[in-house]
Design a protein around this motif. Structure first.
Motif, PDB file in Angstrom:
ATOM      1  N   THR A 202       0.830  -1.211   0.000  1.00  0.00           N
ATOM      2  CA  THR A 202       0.000   0.000   0.000  1.00  0.00           C
ATOM      3  C   THR A 202       0.857   1.251   0.000  1.00  0.00           C
ATOM      4  O   THR A 202       0.395   2.337  -0.312  1.00  0.00           O
ATOM      5  N   LEU A 203       2.130   1.095   0.368  1.00  0.00           N
ATOM      6  CA  LEU A 203       3.043   2.231   0.365  1.00  0.00           C
ATOM      7  C   LEU A 203       3.741   2.356  -0.979  1.00  0.00           C
ATOM      8  O   LEU A 203       3.778   3.423  -1.587  1.00  0.00           O
ATOM      9  N   LEU A 204       4.327   1.262  -1.440  1.00  0.00           N
ATOM     10  CA  LEU A 204       4.995   1.247  -2.734  1.00  0.00           C
ATOM     11  C   LEU A 204       4.193   0.386  -3.691  1.00  0.00           C
ATOM     12  O   LEU A 204       3.950  -0.778  -3.420  1.00  0.00           O
ATOM     13  N   ASN A 205       3.792   0.943  -4.797  1.00  0.00           N
ATOM     14  CA  ASN A 205       3.027   0.165  -5.769  1.00  0.00           C
ATOM     15  C   ASN A 205       3.376   0.631  -7.161  1.00  0.00           C
ATOM     16  O   ASN A 205       3.952   1.692  -7.373  1.00  0.00           O
ATOM     17  N   ALA A 206       3.008  -0.192  -8.127  1.00  0.00           N
ATOM     18  CA  ALA A 206       3.403   0.065  -9.506  1.00  0.00           C
ATOM     19  C   ALA A 206       2.735   1.299 -10.101  1.00  0.00           C
ATOM     20  O   ALA A 206       3.142   1.781 -11.152  1.00  0.00           O
ATOM     21  N   PHE A 207       1.692   1.804  -9.433  1.00  0.00           N
ATOM     22  CA  PHE A 207       0.963   2.933  -9.986  1.00  0.00           C
ATOM     23  C   PHE A 207       1.426   4.266  -9.407  1.00  0.00           C
ATOM     24  O   PHE A 207       0.884   5.312  -9.745  1.00  0.00           O
ATOM     25  N   ALA A 208       2.378   4.228  -8.492  1.00  0.00           N
ATOM     26  CA  ALA A 208       2.870   5.467  -7.890  1.00  0.00           C
ATOM     27  C   ALA A 208       3.660   6.269  -8.917  1.00  0.00           C
ATOM     28  O   ALA A 208       4.263   5.716  -9.831  1.00  0.00           O
ATOM     29  N   GLU A 336       9.373   7.596  -1.356  1.00  0.00           N
ATOM     30  CA  GLU A 336       8.459   6.848  -0.505  1.00  0.00           C
ATOM     31  C   GLU A 336       9.110   6.499   0.844  1.00  0.00           C
ATOM     32  O   GLU A 336       8.455   6.556   1.890  1.00  0.00           O
ATOM     33  N   LEU A 337      10.379   6.158   0.818  1.00  0.00           N
ATOM     34  CA  LEU A 337      11.078   5.887   2.077  1.00  0.00           C
ATOM     35  C   LEU A 337      11.156   7.142   2.940  1.00  0.00           C
ATOM     36  O   LEU A 337      11.010   7.083   4.165  1.00  0.00           O
ATOM     37  N   SER A 338      11.374   8.271   2.303  1.00  0.00           N
ATOM     38  CA  SER A 338      11.430   9.532   3.049  1.00  0.00           C
ATOM     39  C   SER A 338      10.087   9.819   3.718  1.00  0.00           C
ATOM     40  O   SER A 338      10.038  10.243   4.892  1.00  0.00           O
ATOM     41  N   ASP A 339       8.996   9.590   2.987  1.00  0.00           N
ATOM     42  CA  ASP A 339       7.668   9.801   3.576  1.00  0.00           C
ATOM     43  C   ASP A 339       7.418   8.831   4.719  1.00  0.00           C
ATOM     44  O   ASP A 339       6.829   9.191   5.747  1.00  0.00           O
ATOM     45  N   TYR A 340       7.850   7.590   4.526  1.00  0.00           N
ATOM     46  CA  TYR A 340       7.665   6.589   5.566  1.00  0.00           C
ATOM     47  C   TYR A 340       8.433   6.973   6.833  1.00  0.00           C
ATOM     48  O   TYR A 340       7.928   6.870   7.957  1.00  0.00           O
ATOM     49  N   LEU A 341       9.670   7.450   6.651  1.00  0.00           N
ATOM     50  CA  LEU A 341      10.472   7.914   7.786  1.00  0.00           C
ATOM     51  C   LEU A 341       9.791   9.085   8.488  1.00  0.00           C
ATOM     52  O   LEU A 341       9.764   9.155   9.728  1.00  0.00           O
TER      53      LEU A 341
END
Length: 469
Positions: A202-208, A336-341
């Motif tokens: 739901t965080l990383l997906n092919a449509f991002a 995405e990793l930055s947002d997750y952090l």
């Protein structure tokens, strides 16, 4: 039609950079696309300009059917090269390889050099395999040309041409042993699942989509789109010309080769009726037959290779597009990793504020308030539980910070390499366009010169016809 298609090649640079392909004429014949960096160029090179350490001129020839008469029959090709690259142990390596060896080479170059534009191979699953005609001379020659073009593109690449796998492909007398060694001990470290692989889909997906696109790569993608659109239009129109000239299921009356043949038969029939000019009519009929044969020969030796090369260039551009897409993915991983952090850090700050009695100062809004209420209903709102959760979040934050740093470095490095790849692809593309269009022009000139000679020979025969007034 012209109005729709006239701008499709706007993105193609027909003016090559200063001295794009240098050739050592004392060692190798001249030819497009074999660049060597010289001492004078080193000072002029930018940070994203590729560097060639030498040349690698390749040849694929002499297809031979091996194990003939058995179910394991296959075709081998003699691959040879001329090179001054120091990685090679001889300046003239050669060996025999089959199609599966080319597949292994291509697949592992893609794995070993993910940031490089590795050309595609011709599709193995062709109609000739279904009809049992894969050992015909025509098919083997067409396959040989495709494989030669594949190796030629690799030889023009300053990184791929120096890979140990390419060296072994040309030099090794124990290729199968080398393949097993390469599988067991790949040149780079084995990829290990990182933190990013464990994040929810739901965080990383092919449509991002990349949220902060780099204008340089947007321009590159637009250029690739225009180039591929132009190739598709050319392939469609030239295919239509080919079908109208020499079969290919054209509409009735649109096969010129067959029409000239039928016209020759009709003129020959007139010769039987006109006894006074039978011989000139027969000569004229023979000229029509020769012209029909010239049309067919031009299709086979000029038009068909042009269409094959055109389609091959399109698949090569697709490989370039894949590298651009992979670069976007590297940037997306970092974002995405930055947002997750950021989310994990906010959660840790919220817990810290609750423990210190300043829950209202966190500024995290309704979501944090609702989470506090849910934790209270679960009985998980005691300070000991919060402290333990904070401890785990601190560990996770440290891990994420390392992952973000790595993702950022990877994204930047991949972007730099992609910029170099675009320069290399541009060099190769221009060299192939020059070769492809030059061969087409030479084929057309040869056709029209031969046609003129045939028609000029018939003029004296026609002029000898006596007309009594």
């Amino acid at each position: 039609m012209h109005g729709d298609d006239e701008d499709v090649f706007d993105s193609v640079t027909w003016e090559s950079p200063a001295a794009p392909y240098h050739t050592d004429h004392t060692v190798q014949p001249s030819g497009p696309g074999f660049k060597q960096s010289t001492a004078g160029e080193e000072d002029e090179r930018g940070p994203h300009d590729p560097k060639w350490e030498g040349y690698l001129i390749v040849t694929v020839k002499d297809p031979v059917k091996e194990l003939a008469g058995t179910k394991d029959a296959y075709v081998s090709y003699l691959v040879s090269a001329k090179t001054n690259l120091p990685i090679f142990s001889t300046p003239n390596p050669s060996s025999r390889r089959r199609f599966q060896d080319f597949v292994f080479l291509r697949d592992h170059l893609v794995k070993d050099f993910p940031a490089c534009v590795v050309p595609a191979l011709p599709d193995k699953h062709r109609l000739e395999y279904l009809t049992g005609d894969r050992f015909s001379p025509e098919f083997m020659e067409r396959r040989r040309l495709d494989l030669h073009r594949f190796l030629e593109r690799i030889s023009r690449h300053p990184t791929l041409q120096r890979s140990t796998l390419v060296r072994a492909f040309f030099e090794s007398t124990e290729w199968h042993v080398h393949m097993h060694q390469h599988l067991a001990h790949p040149p780079g470290p084995e990829p290990t699942p990182g933190l990013i692989d464990n994040i929810s889909d739901t965080l990383l997906n092919a449509f991002a989509r990349v949220r902060k696109p780099d204008e340089r790569f947007l321009d590159m993608r637009e250029s690739v789109d225009k180039f591929e659109d132009g190739l598709v239009v050319c392939e469609r129109l030239w295919g239509r010309v080919r079908n109208r000239t020499n079969g290919g299921n054209p509409a009735p009356g649109e096969d010129l080769t067959a029409d000239y043949h039928d016209l020759a038969v009709a003129v020959q029939g007139l010769g039987f009726l006109e006894s006074g000019i039978t011989d000139p009519l027969n000569h004229f009929s023979n000229t029509l037959l020769e012209f029909s044969a010239l049309l067919r020969h031009k299709t086979q030796t000029t038009t068909d290779p042009f269409l094959v090369h055109l389609h091959s260039l399109l698949t090569y551009s697709h490989a370039n597009r894949a590298v651009l897409k992979l670069r976007d993915q590297k940037q997306l991983d970092f974002e995405e990793l930055s947002d997750y952090l950021s989310g994990v850090t906010q959660e840790r700050d919220r817990l810290s504020a609750v423990i210190s009695g300043h829950a209202g100062s966190t500024g995290l809004g309704l979501s944090a308030y609702l989470k506090d209420k849910v934790d209270a209903l679960r009985g998980a709102d005691d300070d000991r539980g919060r402290v333990e959760r904070m401890r785990k979040l601190d560990v996770k934050i440290k891990e994420l910070q390392d992952a973000v740093t790595t993702a950022h470095e990877t994204s930047d490095a991949f972007s730099d390499e992609t910029l170099r790849e675009q320069t290399i692809f541009q060099y190769t593309k221009e060299a192939e366009m020059k070769e492809m269009l030059g061969n087409q022009a030479e084929g057309e000139i040869e056709f029209y010169q031969s046609a003129m000679e045939e028609w000029e020979r018939i003029i004296p025969v026609i002029q000898r016809i006596r007309v009594d007034v």
